[in-house]
Design a protein around this motif. Structure first.
Motif, PDB file in Angstrom:
ATOM      1  N   GLN A 105       0.871  -1.186   0.000  1.00 23.40           N
ATOM      2  CA  GLN A 105       0.000   0.000   0.000  1.00 23.40           C
ATOM      3  C   GLN A 105       0.898   1.223   0.000  1.00 23.40           C
ATOM      4  OE1 GLN A 105      -3.453   0.299  -0.118  1.00 23.40           O
ATOM      5  NE2 GLN A 105      -3.015   2.481  -0.322  1.00 23.40           N
ATOM      6  N   MET A 106       0.745   2.043  -1.014  1.00 23.58           N
ATOM      7  CA  MET A 106       1.604   3.219  -1.176  1.00 23.58           C
ATOM      8  C   MET A 106       0.738   4.472  -1.073  1.00 23.58           C
ATOM      9  SD  MET A 106       4.075   1.910  -4.265  1.00 23.58           S
ATOM     10  CE  MET A 106       2.752   1.870  -5.469  1.00 23.58           C
ATOM     11  N   ASN A 107       0.978   5.253  -0.039  1.00 29.40           N
ATOM     12  CA  ASN A 107       0.235   6.491   0.184  1.00 29.40           C
ATOM     13  C   ASN A 107       1.157   7.693   0.059  1.00 29.40           C
ATOM     14  OD1 ASN A 107      -2.095   4.974   0.818  1.00 29.40           O
ATOM     15  ND2 ASN A 107      -1.508   4.861   2.973  1.00 29.40           N
ATOM     16  N   ASN A 108       0.552   8.851  -0.129  1.00 29.80           N
ATOM     17  CA  ASN A 108       1.322  10.093  -0.246  1.00 29.80           C
ATOM     18  C   ASN A 108       2.477   9.923  -1.239  1.00 29.80           C
ATOM     19  OD1 ASN A 108       2.118  12.739   0.234  1.00 29.80           O
ATOM     20  ND2 ASN A 108       3.294  12.217   2.070  1.00 29.80           N
ATOM     21  N   LEU A 109       2.150   9.436  -2.405  1.00 26.94           N
ATOM     22  CA  LEU A 109       3.181   9.166  -3.403  1.00 26.94           C
ATOM     23  C   LEU A 109       3.832  10.454  -3.883  1.00 26.94           C
ATOM     24  CD1 LEU A 109       1.354   6.309  -5.252  1.00 26.94           C
ATOM     25  CD2 LEU A 109       3.708   6.172  -4.422  1.00 26.94           C
ATOM     26  N   LYS A 110       5.116  10.328  -4.189  1.00 28.46           N
ATOM     27  CA  LYS A 110       5.919  11.456  -4.651  1.00 28.46           C
ATOM     28  C   LYS A 110       6.496  11.147  -6.035  1.00 28.46           C
ATOM     29  CE  LYS A 110       7.339  12.374   0.140  1.00 28.46           C
ATOM     30  NZ  LYS A 110       8.488  12.551   1.063  1.00 28.46           N
ATOM     31  N   PRO A 111       6.815  12.171  -6.801  1.00 29.66           N
ATOM     32  CA  PRO A 111       7.405  11.906  -8.128  1.00 29.66           C
ATOM     33  C   PRO A 111       8.651  11.021  -8.057  1.00 29.66           C
ATOM     34  CG  PRO A 111       6.708  14.188  -7.979  1.00 29.66           C
ATOM     35  CD  PRO A 111       6.517  13.597  -6.610  1.00 29.66           C
ATOM     36  N   GLN A 112       9.414  11.127  -6.991  1.00 28.84           N
ATOM     37  CA  GLN A 112      10.622  10.305  -6.861  1.00 28.84           C
ATOM     38  C   GLN A 112      10.316   8.839  -6.582  1.00 28.84           C
ATOM     39  OE1 GLN A 112       9.911  13.170  -5.173  1.00 28.84           O
ATOM     40  NE2 GLN A 112      10.766  13.116  -3.086  1.00 28.84           N
TER      41      GLN A 112
END
Length: 121
Positions: free
Chosen positions: A81-88
Motif C-alpha cells: 500500500q503506497m500512500n502520499n506518493l511522490k514523483p521520486q
C-alpha cells in the motif's frame, strides 16, 4: 515451476495512493521472505519493503510512514500500500520471493515481471 504475478501499478498524481499485489503460484512448498524492489531509469534496483514468514517488516528510509507491506499467507500474496506518493517514487516495481518447491529443496530467489508506477507532479 513457480511464478510471481504482479498487478496494481499505474499513473497517479503526487499525494495519491496505489496498491500493488503480487501472487505466487505453482509448485510451492514454502515461502520465506517476500518483498518489493524498485528500479528507476538510470538507477540500481533498490529494496522498498519486505516481510518475513514470521511477519517482521522492513522498509527503506525513503518510504517509511508512507508505504505499508502486508501478506496473505493463505493466498501466497504480498501487498504494498503506497500512500502520499511522490514523483521520486516513479519506477518499475518488482516483487521478490524466496521460495522452495520441496522440503529438501533450497530456497530460490524469484522475481515478478515488474509493474510501472508513475507519479506526476
Amino acid at each position: 515451476q513457480v511464478h510471481l504475478v504482479e498487478s496494481g501499478g499505474g499513473l497517479v498524481q503526487a499525494g495519491g495512493s496505489l496498491r500493488l499485489s503480487c501472487a505466487a503460484s505453482g509448485s510451492i512448498f514454502s515461502i520465506n521472505t517476500m518483498g518489493w524492489y524498485r528500479q528507476a531509469p538510470g538507477k540500481q534496483r533498490e529494496l522498498v519493503a519486505a516481510i518475513t514468514s514470521g511477519g517482521t517488516t522492513m522498509y527503506a528510509d525513503s518510504v517509511k510512514g508512507r508505504f505499508t507491506i502486508s501478506r496473505d499467507y493463505a493466498k501466497n500474496t504480498v501487498y504494498l500500500q503506497m500512500n502520499n506518493l511522490k514523483p521520486q517514487d516513479t519506477a518499475v516495481y518488482y516483487c521478490n520471493a524466496q521460495m522452495r518447491t520441496a522440503l529438501t529443496a533450497p530456497f530460490g530467489d524469484y522475481w515478478g515481471q515488474g509493474t510501472q508506477v508513475t507519479v506526476s507532479s
